[in-house]
Design an enzyme around this catalytic site. Structure first.
Site, PDB file in Angstrom:
ATOM      1  N   GLU A   1     -33.439 -34.533  -7.955  1.00 43.21           N
ATOM      2  CA  GLU A   1     -32.783 -34.354  -9.259  1.00 43.21           C
ATOM      3  C   GLU A   1     -33.744 -34.676 -10.403  1.00 43.21           C
ATOM      4  O   GLU A   1     -33.752 -33.994 -11.431  1.00 43.21           O
ATOM      5  CB  GLU A   1     -31.521 -35.238  -9.321  1.00 43.21           C
ATOM      6  CG  GLU A   1     -30.457 -34.724  -8.370  1.00 43.21           C
ATOM      7  CD  GLU A   1     -29.316 -35.714  -8.150  1.00 43.21           C
ATOM      8  OE1 GLU A   1     -29.603 -36.899  -7.855  1.00 43.21           O
ATOM      9  OE2 GLU A   1     -28.150 -35.321  -8.249  1.00 43.21           O
TER      10      GLU A   1
ATOM     11  N   ALA B   1     -31.904 -42.121  -5.424  1.00 43.73           N
ATOM     12  CA  ALA B   1     -31.425 -43.297  -6.148  1.00 43.73           C
ATOM     13  C   ALA B   1     -31.476 -44.463  -5.165  1.00 43.73           C
ATOM     14  O   ALA B   1     -31.477 -44.260  -3.942  1.00 43.73           O
ATOM     15  CB  ALA B   1     -30.007 -43.053  -6.631  1.00 43.73           C
TER      16      ALA B   1
ATOM     17  N   GLY C   1     -31.710 -38.354  -5.791  1.00 48.45           N
ATOM     18  CA  GLY C   1     -32.130 -38.555  -7.175  1.00 48.45           C
ATOM     19  C   GLY C   1     -33.570 -38.123  -7.417  1.00 48.45           C
ATOM     20  O   GLY C   1     -33.940 -37.766  -8.536  1.00 48.45           O
TER      21      GLY C   1
ATOM     22  N   GLU D   1     -27.277 -36.708   0.107  1.00 47.18           N
ATOM     23  CA  GLU D   1     -26.248 -37.710  -0.210  1.00 47.18           C
ATOM     24  C   GLU D   1     -25.056 -37.634   0.747  1.00 47.18           C
ATOM     25  O   GLU D   1     -24.396 -38.629   1.019  1.00 47.18           O
ATOM     26  CB  GLU D   1     -25.752 -37.538  -1.655  1.00 47.18           C
ATOM     27  CG  GLU D   1     -26.767 -37.907  -2.728  1.00 47.18           C
ATOM     28  CD  GLU D   1     -27.662 -36.768  -3.164  1.00 47.18           C
ATOM     29  OE1 GLU D   1     -27.746 -35.744  -2.437  1.00 47.18           O
ATOM     30  OE2 GLU D   1     -28.296 -36.897  -4.223  1.00 47.18           O
TER      31      GLU D   1
HETATM   32  N1  CAA Z   1     -32.983 -46.283  -1.657  1.00 45.84           N
HETATM   33  C1  CAA Z   1     -33.408 -47.519  -1.297  1.00 45.84           C
HETATM   34  N2  CAA Z   1     -34.375 -47.730  -0.383  1.00 45.84           N
HETATM   35  C2  CAA Z   1     -34.910 -46.642   0.204  1.00 45.84           C
HETATM   36  C3  CAA Z   1     -34.517 -45.340  -0.112  1.00 45.84           C
HETATM   37  C4  CAA Z   1     -33.504 -45.172  -1.101  1.00 45.84           C
HETATM   38  N3  CAA Z   1     -33.094 -43.985  -1.517  1.00 45.84           N
HETATM   39  N4  CAA Z   1     -35.224 -44.472   0.644  1.00 45.84           N
HETATM   40  C5  CAA Z   1     -36.049 -45.213   1.404  1.00 45.84           C
HETATM   41  N5  CAA Z   1     -35.853 -46.528   1.144  1.00 45.84           N
HETATM   42  C6  CAA Z   1     -36.529 -47.677   1.751  1.00 45.84           C
HETATM   43  C7  CAA Z   1     -36.045 -47.920   3.176  1.00 45.84           C
HETATM   44  O1  CAA Z   1     -34.837 -48.631   3.183  1.00 45.84           O
HETATM   45  C8  CAA Z   1     -37.213 -48.706   3.736  1.00 45.84           C
HETATM   46  O2  CAA Z   1     -37.106 -50.041   3.273  1.00 45.84           O
HETATM   47  P1  CAA Z   1     -37.211 -51.297   4.301  1.00 45.84           P
HETATM   48  O3  CAA Z   1     -38.659 -51.283   4.722  1.00 45.84           O
HETATM   49  O4  CAA Z   1     -36.841 -52.465   3.451  1.00 45.84           O
HETATM   50  O5  CAA Z   1     -36.305 -51.009   5.439  1.00 45.84           O
HETATM   51  C9  CAA Z   1     -38.417 -48.089   3.057  1.00 45.84           C
HETATM   52  O6  CAA Z   1     -37.917 -47.417   1.889  1.00 45.84           O
HETATM   53  C10 CAA Z   1     -39.124 -47.053   3.911  1.00 45.84           C
HETATM   54  O7  CAA Z   1     -38.139 -46.105   4.333  1.00 45.84           O
HETATM   55  P2  CAA Z   1     -37.946 -45.655   5.865  1.00 45.84           P
HETATM   56  O8  CAA Z   1     -38.311 -46.774   6.787  1.00 45.84           O
HETATM   57  O9  CAA Z   1     -36.577 -45.086   5.993  1.00 45.84           O
HETATM   58  O10 CAA Z   1     -39.086 -44.521   5.944  1.00 45.84           O
HETATM   59  P3  CAA Z   1     -39.121 -43.270   6.941  1.00 45.84           P
HETATM   60  O11 CAA Z   1     -40.473 -42.688   6.775  1.00 45.84           O
HETATM   61  O12 CAA Z   1     -38.676 -43.668   8.289  1.00 45.84           O
HETATM   62  O13 CAA Z   1     -38.006 -42.257   6.367  1.00 45.84           O
HETATM   63  C11 CAA Z   1     -36.858 -41.016   4.624  1.00 45.84           C
HETATM   64  C12 CAA Z   1     -38.205 -41.627   5.122  1.00 45.84           C
HETATM   65  C13 CAA Z   1     -36.449 -39.845   5.515  1.00 45.84           C
HETATM   66  C14 CAA Z   1     -37.115 -40.526   3.208  1.00 45.84           C
HETATM   67  C15 CAA Z   1     -35.766 -42.105   4.638  1.00 45.84           C
HETATM   68  O14 CAA Z   1     -36.266 -43.268   3.980  1.00 45.84           O
HETATM   69  C16 CAA Z   1     -34.494 -41.718   3.958  1.00 45.84           C
HETATM   70  O15 CAA Z   1     -33.721 -40.961   4.501  1.00 45.84           O
HETATM   71  N6  CAA Z   1     -34.240 -42.240   2.735  1.00 45.84           N
HETATM   72  C17 CAA Z   1     -33.014 -42.046   2.023  1.00 45.84           C
HETATM   73  C18 CAA Z   1     -32.908 -40.658   1.443  1.00 45.84           C
HETATM   74  C19 CAA Z   1     -31.595 -40.486   0.737  1.00 45.84           C
HETATM   75  O16 CAA Z   1     -30.546 -40.577   1.321  1.00 45.84           O
HETATM   76  N7  CAA Z   1     -31.644 -40.246  -0.574  1.00 45.84           N
HETATM   77  C20 CAA Z   1     -30.456 -40.102  -1.402  1.00 45.84           C
HETATM   78  C21 CAA Z   1     -30.086 -41.416  -2.031  1.00 45.84           C
HETATM   79  S1  CAA Z   1     -28.529 -41.402  -2.885  1.00 45.84           S
HETATM   80  C22 CAA Z   1     -28.861 -40.550  -4.303  1.00 45.84           C
HETATM   81  O17 CAA Z   1     -29.985 -40.213  -4.595  1.00 45.84           O
HETATM   82  C23 CAA Z   1     -27.641 -40.256  -5.152  1.00 45.84           C
HETATM   83  C24 CAA Z   1     -27.927 -39.402  -6.304  1.00 45.84           C
HETATM   84  O18 CAA Z   1     -27.602 -38.240  -6.354  1.00 45.84           O
HETATM   85  C25 CAA Z   1     -28.575 -39.923  -7.454  1.00 45.84           C
END
Ligand code: CAA
Length: 254
Positions: free
Chosen positions: A108, A62, A105, A128
């Site tokens: 999911e 998400a 998400g 998360e």
């Molecule tokens: N939401 C918003 N933006 C996101 C995102 C997310 N879930 N995941 C990645 N992005 C964005 C980053 O912020 C980044 O944007 P900027 O260039 O503006 O900084 C861009 O995508 C590229 O991401 P990274 O630079 O982090 O890329 P990476 O290759 O270094 O890492 C990754 C990849 C390991 C997937 C890392 O992006 C990450 O950990 N992302 C978040 C994963 C996460 O926590 N997901 C759960 C979200 S909460 C949820 O989903 C709740 C639910 O149950 C519904």
């Protein structure tokens, strides 16, 4: 366009298209995907959906940037994520073709599909916990039902990712393909499904999905009543006649 939809015969491929944010799922994308699918769901010629992302990410969760400043009351008032229930309720079979990250998400979303195919580079996770929250689109429930309490607890409490092989062994994924051929192979399978009778594929997924929700005795009764109901369709007559006449069936979708 955050969602690109393309037709391949009776198959509609929906590609998540927010590559700069690794296809993070925001409210707009949720509404778009549900409204596009609801439209096609009613079209008799559309027999299967494929949901996919890009090579790096199916969806990395998400949209954290959309949620970060929300208050408890806002989450409650908006019933945040409730719109995804409409995705679950789409009757036409849907296959997730997962390449790269399917996190939070994203994982999911894959689990809300009827089948999950993965590329060799796929990574699944419910991270998360690292953000100070828990899964919010059914992850704790669906993952536990699919792979069992022990593995689900490990993923949800530690936030660790699992690769395609482990996901297949665990029961989250049914087929693995090389990254380059994932979509093509998934479309092939989707075409097989879309060539069957639509009322029948819908009932087939309904009875399988129901098995997760109810007990065996009730489930068998439900299956039998769905089986009987298919005798109201021309496609049942056509399918059985075609078998006896040793020819391919020509299903009409009613
Ligand atoms: N939401 C918003 N933006 C996101 C995102 C997310 N879930 N995941 C990645 N992005 C964005 C980053 O912020 C980044 O944007 P900027 O260039 O503006 O900084 C861009 O995508 C590229 O991401 P990274 O630079 O982090 O890329 P990476 O290759 O270094 O890492 C990754 C990849 C390991 C997937 C890392 O992006 C990450 O950990 N992302 C978040 C994963 C996460 O926590 N997901 C759960 C979200 S909460 C949820 O989903 C709740 C639910 O149950 C519904």
């Amino acid at each position: 366009m955050d969602i690109i939809d393309k037709h391949y015969g009776g198959v509609v491929v929906l590609q998540l298209n927010r590559p700069k944010n690794l296809n993070a799922l925001n409210t707009n994308i949720m509404h778009d995907i549900v409204s596009i699918m609801s439209k096609y769901d009613k079209e008799p010629e559309v027999g299967c959906f494929v949901i996919t992302g890009n090579e790096k990410a199916f969806a990395a969760g998400a949209d954290i940037k959309e949620m970060v400043d929300k208050s408890y009351l806002e989450m409650l008032d908006e019933d945040f994520f409730a719109g995804w229930e409409q995705f679950v309720n789409i009757k036409t079979p849907k296959i997730a073709a997962v390449s790269g990250y399917a996190l939070g998400g994203g994982c999911e979303l894959a689990m809300m599909c009827d089948m999950v195919f993965a590329a060799e580079n796929a990574k699944f996770g419910q991270p998360e916990i690292k953000l100070g929250v828990i899964p919010g689109i059914g992850g704790s429930q669906r993952l536990t039902k699919l792979i069992g309490r022990v593995k689900a607890m490990d993923m949800i409490l530690t936030g660790k990712f699992i690769d395609a092989k482990e996901a297949k062994q665990a029961g989250l994924v049914s087929r693995i393909f090389p990254v380059e051929t994932l979509l093509e192979e998934t479309i092939k399978v989707a075409k097989i499904i879309s060539n069957y009778s639509k009322p029948t594929t819908q009932k087939a997924k309904e009875v399988v999905n129901r098995a997760e929700e109810i007990g065996l005795k009730e489930g068998v009764l439900f299956e039998r009543s769905m089986f009987h109901s298919l005798f109201a369709t021309q496609d049942q007559k056509e399918g059985m006649k075609a078998f006896i006449e040793k020819r391919d069936p020509d299903f009409k979708g009613f």
